[in-house]
Design an enzyme around this catalytic site. Structure first.
Site, PDB file in Angstrom:
ATOM      1  N   SER A 181      -9.786   1.572   2.799  1.00 47.65           N
ATOM      2  CA  SER A 181      -8.735   2.340   2.228  1.00 47.65           C
ATOM      3  C   SER A 181      -7.692   1.419   1.488  1.00 47.65           C
ATOM      4  O   SER A 181      -7.199   1.903   0.512  1.00 47.65           O
ATOM      5  CB  SER A 181      -8.162   3.557   2.927  1.00 47.65           C
TER       6      SER A 181
ATOM      7  N   LYS B  70       0.977  -1.139  -0.069  1.00 43.58           N
ATOM      8  CA  LYS B  70      -0.064   0.006   0.018  1.00 43.58           C
ATOM      9  C   LYS B  70       0.708   1.238   0.012  1.00 43.58           C
ATOM     10  O   LYS B  70       1.935   1.299   0.737  1.00 43.58           O
ATOM     11  CB  LYS B  70      -0.806  -0.104   1.324  1.00 43.58           C
TER      12      LYS B  70
ATOM     13  N   SER C 242      -9.642  -0.827   7.010  1.00 47.50           N
ATOM     14  CA  SER C 242      -9.143  -0.644   6.061  1.00 47.50           C
ATOM     15  C   SER C 242      -8.219  -1.751   5.233  1.00 47.50           C
ATOM     16  O   SER C 242      -8.097  -1.737   3.942  1.00 47.50           O
ATOM     17  CB  SER C 242      -8.120   0.704   5.935  1.00 47.50           C
TER      18      SER C 242
END
Lengths: 482, 99
Positions: free
Chosen positions: A152, A77, A176
């Site tokens: 996310s 990420k 997330s």
């Protein structure tokens, strides 16, 4: 077809010589080049991936010792900092920023032999539940291109689901990792707060943030956690506890396991397919000798407002570092320091500004008691609910999300979007480990996730339970993706 | 918990050092007001005598040995500076600069 191999299988094939790391990585880079234009999972590639893989092959040929992820292609990420590779947290604020250091988890992955292939899209500064808040691109759900991948960590979930990496890391502040894992039909593990060092994770809400793996199998989640967990002198909040070999917990045995069903998570607006899939997950455990126990977590309804005070308050403080002076976007033509701050920070996107505003409001002199302190007291109540429940059960089973993946643009107001996290927030507020494991498909062919919450530092039990659900209810790869 | 006024939104934006355009101010006024209204129920939760949680896991402050360790070279630490002169960051004047 090496791209559907799990991380564990990839490592085993490379260790045995059936596959070279370089060919595995090159095949994946080719696949990313052909598939990701449409999918939109990656923000940047690491140009050193091929050479790093070739080095693994050289070491193997020379008979040198190899780590447990030797040659396994992993993606990160984009809120995990990588020395020499652009790291943006999907924000214009950090567009073009090249960090001078690696996050601890990146150091640990490299030490284990993993090949970092690139950086994955997410909501800006990890604030969002659909990855629609990325300043750079839209990431599609590999199961249905008209739907969001969740957020996310949406790029992480989409890349793993689409076979663009063997595993990925995400961060989870209020769901997330688990929510996008559920939406994309992969496994997502949020470890106990402090289990994994946060050094080098771009801070959102420091008392809630935790790094964890997104993988195609529960075994891979266990393997990756073994690699990234542990004490780190650079993170004060990392826990000084031994890291077990989590894969040893995957025995397939849940006889006598006490599974808590909190009625608060099964009331209200839950999609009928989600409800049905959770019933099947429960039945699978019961058939194998687990005992279902009805429990109550009475402060559940307060988790959402408490979270959306605590997280923005901490974010408003953490994001004060983006001042247009030391790094990041800067309005260098500003005439005064104040103007430099204010205009540089205009580069934040709408949701980030909204949360900074909300947090600043909540921490403002005279409002602290009514908001932040109140929310922290409610956190204590939520934690006590879990402490009480865990006197009677070993794991708690809930849906990960109230519905499967929704369409782009479906959540019209901030509050509607915040409610996508309703089942995942309490886990962060209480600092518990949580995992989402696929447990079925909806009538529309969309993945559904079961969430298992465990006692602090008891990742082993949620992994063991998830492993049993996976074996019986696993959903395979997205249709239409070869 | 009353809804927000435009003046309050402007004050908070200043405290947060965020420049907001007029349309953003209007949007924040509506949206933050709606969020705060939604959260008003929190005030009804009895919390007398409940200690606020700061960290989910009880932990002691750890101290490391007071020994020098390598740190980032100055050049690398300053590499991302938007404006730099030698080994220092350049900022607009804060004295006599109109503030």
């Amino acid at each position: 077809m090496t791209h559907w191999l799990s991380a564990s299988e990839t490592a085993a094939h490379i260790a045995s010589g059936e596959l070279t790391a370089a060919s595995a990585v090159d095949a994946l880079l080719g696949r990313i080049a052909s598939v990701d234009g449409e999918l939109g999972a990656f923000l940047a590639m690491d140009p050193r991936a091929h050479d790093a893989a070739a080095e693994i092959d050289r070491r193997r040929a020379a008979g040198e010792p190899q780590g447990p992820l030797a040659g396994v292609p992993i993606a990160l990420k984009d809120n995990l900092v990588t020395r020499g590779v652009a790291t943006t947290a999907a924000s214009k604020m950090l567009d073009g920023w090249i960090p001078p250091y690696d996050a601890t988890v990146v150091d640990k992955l490299r030490a284990a032999g993993a090949i970092i292939v690139g950086k994955l899209n997410c909501d800006e500064f990890a604030m969002g539940s659909s990855t629609e808040n990325s300043a750079f691109k839209r990431t599609r759900n590999p199961w249905d291109a008209a739907r969001v991948p969740g957020g996310s960590s949406g790029g992480s979930a989409a890349a793993v689901a689409a076979g663009l990496c063997a595993g990925a890391l995400g961060t989870d502040t209020g769901g997330s990792i688990r929510q996008p894992a559920a939406f994309c039909g992969v496994v997502g593990l949020k470890p106990t707060y402090g289990r994994v060092s946060r050094w080098g994770a771009i801070a959102f809400a420091s008392s809630l943030d935790q790094i964890g793996p997104l993988t195609r199998t529960v075994e891979d989640a266990a393997l990756m956690l073994e690699v990234i967990a542990g004490l780190d002198p650079r993170d004060e909040t990392s826990i000084d506890a031994p890291v077990p070999r989590y894969r040893d917990a995957l025995t397939g045995d849940v006889a006598g396991l006490r599974v808590g069903i909190p009625h608060e998570y099964y009331e209200g607006a839950i999609d009928a397919d989600v409800r049905g899939a959770l019933e099947r997950a429960k039945a699978v455990l019961v058939e194998r000798g687990a005992e279902v126990v009805d429990i109550t977590l009475p402060h559940t309804q307060h988790a959402l407002p408490a979270y959306y005070i605590v997280a923005p308050a901490e974010a408003s403080s953490n994001l004060a570092r983006y001042d247009g002076i030391r790094f990041g976007h800067a309005a260098t033509d500003a005439k005064s320091l104040q103007d430099r701050y204010m205009r540089s920070r205009a580069a934040f996107g709408t949701e980030v500004k909204r949360r900074i505003m909300l947090g600043t409001y909540a921490l403002r002199s005279g409002y602290y008691e009514a908001y932040y302190k109140k929310a922290q007291q409610i956190r204590t109540l939520i934690k006590r609910d879990f402490d009480k429940a865990f006197q009677h059960v070993d794991v708690v089973l809930t849906p990960t999300t109230p519905t499967p993946a929704f369409a782009f643009g479906a959540k019209a107001t901030p509050i509607e979007m915040y409610q996508a996290d309703v089942f995942t927030l309490a886990c962060n507020l209480a600092g518990l480990p949580g995992i989402s494991v696929p447990c079925g498909l909806s009538g529309d062919g969309l993945p559904i996730g079961a969430q298992l919450l465990g006692k602090p530092l008891d990742e082993a039990t949620i992994l063991r339970t998830a492993h049993v659900i996976e074996k019986v209810l696993g959903i395979g790869h997205p249709k239409g993706l070869a | 918990m009353p809804a927000l006024t435009r003046k309050e939104v402007e004050e908070i934006a200043l405290l947060a050092r965020l420049h907001l355009e007029p349309d953003e101010l209007a949007r924040m006024e509506t949206e933050l007001g709606a969020i705060l209204e939604h959260f008003a129920a929190l005030a009804e939760v009895p919390t007398d005598g409940i200690p606020p949680m700061t960290h989910a896991v009880p932990m002691d402050l750890r101290l490391r040995a007071d020994e020098p360790a390598p740190s980032l070279p100055v050049g690398e630490a300053l590499a991302a500076a938007p404006a730099r002169q030698g080994d220092v960051f350049v900022v607009p004047a804060i004295i006599g600069g109109g503030e």
